[in-house]
Design a protein around this motif. Sequence first.
Motif, PDB file in Angstrom:
ATOM      1  N   ARG A  19       0.833  -1.194   0.000  1.00 25.75           N
ATOM      2  CA  ARG A  19       0.000   0.000   0.000  1.00 25.75           C
ATOM      3  C   ARG A  19       0.870   1.246   0.000  1.00 25.75           C
ATOM      4  NH1 ARG A  19      -3.858  -0.655   4.845  1.00 25.75           N
ATOM      5  NH2 ARG A  19      -5.005   0.760   3.535  1.00 25.75           N
ATOM      6  N   VAL A  20       0.281   2.292  -0.474  1.00 26.36           N
ATOM      7  CA  VAL A  20       0.925   3.603  -0.448  1.00 26.36           C
ATOM      8  C   VAL A  20       0.868   4.100   0.996  1.00 26.36           C
ATOM      9  CG1 VAL A  20       0.776   5.969  -1.308  1.00 26.36           C
ATOM     10  CG2 VAL A  20       0.241   4.065  -2.834  1.00 26.36           C
ATOM     11  N   ARG A  21       1.981   4.571   1.511  1.00 27.09           N
ATOM     12  CA  ARG A  21       2.051   5.015   2.902  1.00 27.09           C
ATOM     13  C   ARG A  21       1.574   6.456   3.070  1.00 27.09           C
ATOM     14  NH1 ARG A  21       2.264   0.135   4.916  1.00 27.09           N
ATOM     15  NH2 ARG A  21       4.000  -1.036   4.085  1.00 27.09           N
ATOM     16  N   MET A  22       0.998   6.760   4.229  1.00 27.61           N
ATOM     17  CA  MET A  22       0.637   8.122   4.595  1.00 27.61           C
ATOM     18  C   MET A  22       1.667   8.594   5.621  1.00 27.61           C
ATOM     19  SD  MET A  22      -2.693   9.778   6.574  1.00 27.61           S
ATOM     20  CE  MET A  22      -3.947   9.211   5.443  1.00 27.61           C
ATOM     21  N   LEU A  23       2.450   9.594   5.228  1.00 31.30           N
ATOM     22  CA  LEU A  23       3.505  10.110   6.101  1.00 31.30           C
ATOM     23  C   LEU A  23       3.259  11.578   6.441  1.00 31.30           C
ATOM     24  CD1 LEU A  23       6.692   8.654   4.338  1.00 31.30           C
ATOM     25  CD2 LEU A  23       5.340   7.630   6.187  1.00 31.30           C
ATOM     26  N   TRP A  24       3.950  12.038   7.456  1.00 33.43           N
ATOM     27  CA  TRP A  24       3.952  13.434   7.857  1.00 33.43           C
ATOM     28  C   TRP A  24       5.209  14.084   7.287  1.00 33.43           C
ATOM     29  CZ3 TRP A  24       0.803  16.986   9.318  1.00 33.43           C
ATOM     30  CH2 TRP A  24       1.272  18.137   9.943  1.00 33.43           C
ATOM     31  N   GLN A  25       5.047  15.042   6.385  1.00 32.59           N
ATOM     32  CA  GLN A  25       6.136  15.835   5.823  1.00 32.59           C
ATOM     33  C   GLN A  25       7.234  14.960   5.184  1.00 32.59           C
ATOM     34  OE1 GLN A  25       5.720  19.118   5.741  1.00 32.59           O
ATOM     35  NE2 GLN A  25       4.320  19.555   7.416  1.00 32.59           N
ATOM     36  N   HIS A  26       6.855  13.861   4.548  1.00 30.48           N
ATOM     37  CA  HIS A  26       7.771  12.931   3.863  1.00 30.48           C
ATOM     38  C   HIS A  26       8.750  12.217   4.795  1.00 30.48           C
ATOM     39  CE1 HIS A  26       6.442  13.954  -0.143  1.00 30.48           C
ATOM     40  NE2 HIS A  26       6.673  15.231   0.066  1.00 30.48           N
ATOM     41  N   ASP A  27       8.487  12.212   6.081  1.00 34.17           N
ATOM     42  CA  ASP A  27       9.400  11.574   7.035  1.00 34.17           C
ATOM     43  C   ASP A  27       9.005  10.108   7.214  1.00 34.17           C
ATOM     44  OD1 ASP A  27      10.923  10.693   9.199  1.00 34.17           O
ATOM     45  OD2 ASP A  27      10.614  12.521  10.365  1.00 34.17           O
TER      46      ASP A  27
ATOM     47  N   VAL B 274       2.267   9.174   0.036  1.00 33.06           N
ATOM     48  CA  VAL B 274       1.632  10.475  -0.097  1.00 33.06           C
ATOM     49  C   VAL B 274       1.652  11.091   1.288  1.00 33.06           C
ATOM     50  CG1 VAL B 274      -0.478  11.746  -0.640  1.00 33.06           C
ATOM     51  CG2 VAL B 274       0.162   9.746  -2.019  1.00 33.06           C
ATOM     52  N   SER B 275       2.261  12.275   1.381  1.00 35.03           N
ATOM     53  CA  SER B 275       2.427  12.950   2.673  1.00 35.03           C
ATOM     54  C   SER B 275       1.517  14.154   2.813  1.00 35.03           C
ATOM     55  CB  SER B 275       3.863  13.470   2.817  1.00 35.03           C
ATOM     56  OG  SER B 275       4.759  12.442   3.103  1.00 35.03           O
ATOM     57  N   LEU B 276       1.145  14.410   4.046  1.00 33.59           N
ATOM     58  CA  LEU B 276       0.569  15.703   4.392  1.00 33.59           C
ATOM     59  C   LEU B 276       1.746  16.642   4.594  1.00 33.59           C
ATOM     60  CD1 LEU B 276      -2.180  14.644   6.903  1.00 33.59           C
ATOM     61  CD2 LEU B 276      -2.540  15.904   4.791  1.00 33.59           C
ATOM     62  N   VAL B 277       1.705  17.794   3.924  1.00 37.18           N
ATOM     63  CA  VAL B 277       2.826  18.732   3.978  1.00 37.18           C
ATOM     64  C   VAL B 277       2.338  20.164   4.135  1.00 37.18           C
ATOM     65  CG1 VAL B 277       4.369  17.259   2.596  1.00 37.18           C
ATOM     66  CG2 VAL B 277       2.951  18.972   1.459  1.00 37.18           C
ATOM     67  N   THR B 278       3.239  21.004   4.599  1.00 42.21           N
ATOM     68  CA  THR B 278       2.949  22.420   4.741  1.00 42.21           C
ATOM     69  C   THR B 278       2.947  23.108   3.386  1.00 42.21           C
ATOM     70  OG1 THR B 278       4.078  22.324   6.880  1.00 42.21           O
ATOM     71  CG2 THR B 278       3.611  24.515   5.982  1.00 42.21           C
ATOM     72  N   PHE B 279       3.953  22.826   2.572  1.00 41.70           N
ATOM     73  CA  PHE B 279       4.113  23.470   1.267  1.00 41.70           C
ATOM     74  C   PHE B 279       4.250  22.413   0.168  1.00 41.70           C
ATOM     75  CE2 PHE B 279       6.097  26.369   4.395  1.00 41.70           C
ATOM     76  CZ  PHE B 279       5.217  27.438   4.260  1.00 41.70           C
ATOM     77  N   PRO B 280       3.158  22.116  -0.542  1.00 42.17           N
ATOM     78  CA  PRO B 280       3.258  21.115  -1.609  1.00 42.17           C
ATOM     79  C   PRO B 280       3.992  21.663  -2.829  1.00 42.17           C
ATOM     80  CG  PRO B 280       1.061  22.055  -1.565  1.00 42.17           C
ATOM     81  CD  PRO B 280       1.805  22.638  -0.394  1.00 42.17           C
TER      82      PRO B 280
ATOM     83  N   ARG C   6       7.731   8.846  10.474  1.00 45.35           N
ATOM     84  CA  ARG C   6       6.523   9.439  11.031  1.00 45.35           C
ATOM     85  C   ARG C   6       5.265   9.112  10.211  1.00 45.35           C
ATOM     86  NH1 ARG C   6       8.443  15.485  11.890  1.00 45.35           N
ATOM     87  NH2 ARG C   6       6.550  15.740  13.104  1.00 45.35           N
ATOM     88  N   PRO C   7       4.897   7.819  10.156  1.00 43.32           N
ATOM     89  CA  PRO C   7       3.616   7.495   9.520  1.00 43.32           C
ATOM     90  C   PRO C   7       2.487   8.017  10.411  1.00 43.32           C
ATOM     91  CG  PRO C   7       4.564   5.538  10.516  1.00 43.32           C
ATOM     92  CD  PRO C   7       5.575   6.638  10.673  1.00 43.32           C
ATOM     93  N   ILE C   8       1.434   8.549   9.781  1.00 42.88           N
ATOM     94  CA  ILE C   8       0.350   9.139  10.573  1.00 42.88           C
ATOM     95  C   ILE C   8      -1.014   8.543  10.265  1.00 42.88           C
ATOM     96  CG2 ILE C   8       1.506  11.331  11.002  1.00 42.88           C
ATOM     97  CD1 ILE C   8      -0.258  12.475   8.682  1.00 42.88           C
ATOM     98  N   GLY C   9      -1.087   7.636   9.304  1.00 37.63           N
ATOM     99  CA  GLY C   9      -2.376   7.068   8.973  1.00 37.63           C
ATOM    100  C   GLY C   9      -2.275   6.083   7.834  1.00 37.63           C
ATOM    101  N   VAL C  10      -3.426   5.819   7.219  1.00 37.09           N
ATOM    102  CA  VAL C  10      -3.485   4.882   6.105  1.00 37.09           C
ATOM    103  C   VAL C  10      -4.322   5.482   4.980  1.00 37.09           C
ATOM    104  CG1 VAL C  10      -3.171   2.787   7.479  1.00 37.09           C
ATOM    105  CG2 VAL C  10      -5.463   3.665   7.119  1.00 37.09           C
TER     106      VAL C  10
END
Length: 172
Positions: free
Chosen positions: A57-65, A137-143, A68-72
């Motif tokens: 599966r594609v991982r959900m990370l925080w700021q590409h770290d 796919v990460s959640l990021v401040t500045f995409p 620091r996985p934060i979800g699915v």
Amino acid sequence: MELERKFCAEGGALEIAEGAVIAGYASLFGTPDQGGDVVARGAYAASLKRLAQGGGRVRMLWQHDPARPIGVWDEVVEDGRGLRVKGRILTEVAQGREAAALVAAGAIDGLSIGYRTKRATKAGAGRSLEEIELWEVSLVTFPMLRGARVGAKADDALAAKIRAARAALRLA
């Protein structure tokens, strides 16, 4: 946030039944990012197929770290517009609680992809990305791609869960 949990009789695993639901576009076809790269339609197809066949599966990370996985991500699909994602931020993880609160407040709404280029051609100032091996796919401040954004599922139940998570953070 309170999460519904149920004990799985087979193997005793804990199944997360809920979380902070988010959805958006991690990539838009035909739209240049800030580096000039443009993703072509179908660029993710082979990668998504390989992941599905291999049970990955594609991982959900925080700021590409990667630490620091934060979800699915429950859904990662190509449609006519781009790479659409839908998933759950897991609020059992400290960074997940923080991320959910930041998304709900509108402080964070960027999405960004982590990938390896498999096939590309030079195009203008950047490249035309024709095949991409998608990792995360990460959640990021500045995409990098300004239109790659996410929104929290707007409903009263989610807002109540976020308030509960904030209260739990204050008590911890």
